[in-house]
Write a protein that holds these residues in place. Structure first.
Motif, mmCIF file in Angstrom:
data_model
loop_
_atom_site.group_PDB
_atom_site.id
_atom_site.type_symbol
_atom_site.label_atom_id
_atom_site.label_comp_id
_atom_site.label_asym_id
_atom_site.label_seq_id
_atom_site.Cartn_x
_atom_site.Cartn_y
_atom_site.Cartn_z
ATOM 1 N N SER A 73 0.828 -1.207 0.000
ATOM 2 C CA SER A 73 0.000 0.000 0.000
ATOM 3 C C SER A 73 0.863 1.257 0.000
ATOM 4 N N ALA A 74 1.963 1.226 0.762
ATOM 5 C CA ALA A 74 2.850 2.390 0.818
ATOM 6 C C ALA A 74 3.494 2.655 -0.532
ATOM 7 N N ARG A 75 3.859 1.573 -1.231
ATOM 8 C CA ARG A 75 4.500 1.746 -2.547
ATOM 9 C C ARG A 75 3.518 2.270 -3.585
ATOM 10 N N SER A 76 2.262 1.834 -3.498
ATOM 11 C CA SER A 76 1.288 2.221 -4.516
ATOM 12 C C SER A 76 0.543 3.504 -4.170
ATOM 13 N N GLY A 77 0.600 3.921 -2.905
ATOM 14 C CA GLY A 77 -0.067 5.149 -2.520
ATOM 15 C C GLY A 77 -1.536 4.983 -2.205
ATOM 16 N N ARG A 78 -2.028 3.753 -2.150
ATOM 17 C CA ARG A 78 -3.435 3.496 -1.789
ATOM 18 C C ARG A 78 -3.532 2.106 -1.160
ATOM 19 N N PRO A 79 -4.581 1.852 -0.383
ATOM 20 C CA PRO A 79 -4.697 0.539 0.277
ATOM 21 C C PRO A 79 -4.768 -0.592 -0.746
ATOM 22 N N MET A 80 -3.935 -1.614 -0.526
ATOM 23 C CA MET A 80 -3.915 -2.771 -1.420
ATOM 24 C C MET A 80 -4.154 -4.041 -0.607
ATOM 25 N N VAL A 81 -4.951 -4.920 -1.162
ATOM 26 C CA VAL A 81 -5.280 -6.178 -0.506
ATOM 27 C C VAL A 81 -4.505 -7.307 -1.167
ATOM 28 N N VAL A 82 -3.836 -8.110 -0.339
ATOM 29 C CA VAL A 82 -3.115 -9.276 -0.834
ATOM 30 C C VAL A 82 -4.024 -10.496 -0.681
ATOM 31 N N GLN A 83 -4.261 -11.187 -1.784
ATOM 32 C CA GLN A 83 -5.060 -12.404 -1.752
ATOM 33 C C GLN A 83 -4.115 -13.598 -1.759
ATOM 34 N N ARG A 84 -4.204 -14.388 -0.717
ATOM 35 C CA ARG A 84 -3.294 -15.504 -0.535
ATOM 36 C C ARG A 84 -4.022 -16.833 -0.634
ATOM 37 N N GLN A 85 -3.244 -17.867 -0.730
ATOM 38 C CA GLN A 85 -3.793 -19.212 -0.771
ATOM 39 C C GLN A 85 -4.459 -19.523 0.563
ATOM 40 N N ARG A 86 -5.706 -19.998 0.517
ATOM 41 C CA ARG A 86 -6.457 -20.273 1.735
ATOM 42 C C ARG A 86 -5.992 -21.578 2.350
ATOM 43 N N GLN A 87 -5.832 -21.572 3.692
ATOM 44 C CA GLN A 87 -5.249 -22.711 4.396
ATOM 45 C C GLN A 87 -6.320 -23.639 4.983
ATOM 46 N N VAL A 88 -7.262 -24.075 4.147
ATOM 47 C CA VAL A 88 -8.302 -24.967 4.635
ATOM 48 C C VAL A 88 -8.606 -26.016 3.585
ATOM 49 N N THR A 89 -9.379 -27.013 3.991
ATOM 50 C CA THR A 89 -9.778 -28.048 3.064
ATOM 51 C C THR A 89 -10.875 -27.557 2.144
ATOM 52 N N SER A 90 -11.056 -28.205 1.015
ATOM 53 C CA SER A 90 -12.118 -27.845 0.082
ATOM 54 C C SER A 90 -13.172 -28.935 0.005
ATOM 55 N N ARG A 91 -13.050 -29.999 0.790
ATOM 56 C CA ARG A 91 -14.026 -31.083 0.784
ATOM 57 C C ARG A 91 -14.318 -31.525 2.209
ATOM 58 N N VAL A 92 -15.586 -31.809 2.443
ATOM 59 C CA VAL A 92 -16.028 -32.287 3.748
ATOM 60 C C VAL A 92 -16.743 -33.622 3.550
ATOM 61 N N TRP A 93 -16.311 -34.631 4.283
ATOM 62 C CA TRP A 93 -16.949 -35.943 4.268
ATOM 63 C C TRP A 93 -17.758 -36.084 5.549
ATOM 64 N N MET A 94 -19.053 -36.296 5.409
ATOM 65 C CA MET A 94 -19.938 -36.480 6.552
ATOM 66 C C MET A 94 -20.341 -37.939 6.629
ATOM 67 N N LEU A 95 -19.919 -38.607 7.710
ATOM 68 C CA LEU A 95 -20.166 -40.033 7.899
ATOM 69 C C LEU A 95 -21.213 -40.206 8.997
ATOM 70 N N LEU A 96 -22.345 -40.815 8.648
ATOM 71 C CA LEU A 96 -23.463 -40.944 9.575
ATOM 72 C C LEU A 96 -23.736 -42.411 9.894
ATOM 73 N N ASP A 97 -23.727 -42.713 11.179
ATOM 74 C CA ASP A 97 -24.090 -44.039 11.659
ATOM 75 C C ASP A 97 -25.613 -44.191 11.552
ATOM 76 N N THR A 98 -26.083 -45.111 10.702
ATOM 77 C CA THR A 98 -27.524 -45.320 10.524
ATOM 78 C C THR A 98 -27.967 -46.678 11.074
ATOM 79 N N GLY A 99 -27.208 -47.219 12.020
ATOM 80 C CA GLY A 99 -27.615 -48.448 12.689
ATOM 81 C C GLY A 99 -28.825 -48.214 13.583
ATOM 82 N N LYS A 100 -29.577 -49.281 13.880
ATOM 83 C CA LYS A 100 -30.802 -49.139 14.664
ATOM 84 C C LYS A 100 -30.531 -48.626 16.072
ATOM 85 N N GLU A 101 -29.279 -48.754 16.535
ATOM 86 C CA GLU A 101 -28.935 -48.204 17.846
ATOM 87 C C GLU A 101 -29.167 -46.688 17.907
#
Length: 315
Positions: free
Chosen positions: A69-97
């Motif tokens: 931002s200082a070099r460009s003279g205006r606020p600049m946003v840096v977009q970085r690689q996101r540190q999270v997963t992109s898939r969620v596995w949901m495992l559900l117990d469907t036994g009669k218990e």
């Protein structure tokens, strides 16, 4: 056949509201704390820089790179690689218990399903991919899913609309999780407090080596409590003899269950996993919101007050 949950369900309405009221940065931060951090090909993380652009209203202030931002003279946003997963596995117990009763009057499968809905609400808000896997002793199925939260609701309801006639097969469900090749994908396993023994816990430790793991653990009623005199065994239909229903027996059962829950939480925590244990959908929702609140406060995760809900934290 189990009864279908209606749109009047208070918790369901809260979950639906949760999916729309939280801002995307809030969702990303909360889920990032829950699942731990590792690289993905998505924006807004804290690893490799993807691109730089001028600041726009609505951007998080912490995304501003002050040197740029200082070099460009205006606020600049840096977009970085996101540190999270992109898939969620949901495992559900469907036994009669899972038709066992809870203190709230719900069946265990209802509380477990609402726990999965909470994770789905945030995961879909973040545009993650979701897979739902259901298993009992007769089959193990992966339900196809495409769309938003309403579509997830429909898919989950179809999985729940069954006879619940077969015993659980937790080993098969965990074996399925071990074969998931998408390293670092979040795995959310929903079952009741009686399903995880030493062998299953060993499997969870193995899974946690490659994936962030959350165990939704539903606490069922204590049949030795006087107010549950009419509770019957699910397999035989028999009731406990009246002379066994007393405060001493009830207290011993509660103590033993708390001990097992604390041991399970400790083991999961050591492996980088999280335990979310509750006796009702409302308590599960409160636990979930408590976890999000702690992540937003930047304090990490800790166990909330009370014996019915516990958290771990990824190391």
């Amino acid at each position: 056949m189990t009864g279908r949950m209606t749109g009047e369900d208070t918790i369901r309405r809260k979950i639906e509201a949760l999916a729309t009221t939280l801002t995307l940065p809030t969702v990303r931060r909360a889920m990032g704390v829950i699942e731990g951090e590792h690289p993905s090909n998505r924006r807004f993380g804290s690893d490799d820089i993807m691109d730089i652009r001028p600041y726009e209203p609505g951007d998080e202030a912490r995304r501003i790179d002050w040197h740029t931002s200082a070099r460009s003279g205006r606020p600049m946003v840096v977009q970085r690689q996101r540190q999270v997963t992109s898939r969620v596995w949901m495992l559900l117990d469907t036994g009669k218990e899972m038709t066992g009763a809870c203190e709230s009057g719900e069946q265990a499968w209802q509380v477990a399903a609402n726990g999965l809905r909470m994770f789905a609400a945030l995961s879909l808000r973040r545009s993650d991919d979701i897979s739902l896997v259901c298993a009992d002793s007769s089959s193990i199925t992966r339900a196809p899913f495409h769309g938003g939260f309403a579509q997830f609701e429909g898919m989950l309801q179809r999985a729940l609309d069954q006879a619940w006639a077969h015993p659980r097969n937790m080993d098969a469900l965990l074996d399925y999780a071990r074969r998931i090749t998408d390293r670092n994908a979040l795995i959310v396993l929903a079952t009741d407090e009686h399903a995880i023994g030493d062998r299953q816990l060993a499997s969870l430790r193995t899974i946690a080596r490659f994936h962030p793991v959350v165990l939704i653990d539903v606490a069922t009623i204590n049949p030795f409590t006087a107010r549950h005199r009419h509770v019957a065994d699910a397999d035989t239909g028999r009731r406990l003899p009246a002379f066994l229903i007393n405060t001493t027996s009830a207290g011993e059962v509660d103590t033993h269950r708390r001990y097992l829950a604390a041991q399970l939480e400790s083991e999961l925590h050591a492996g980088g996993g999280m335990l979310m244990r509750a006796p009702s959908s409302q308590a599960m929702f409160d636990t979930f919101i408590h976890t999000i609140s702690l992540s937003l406060a930047g304090t990490g995760l800790s166990s909330p007050t009370g014996p019915t809900a516990t958290h771990g934290r990824r190391a």
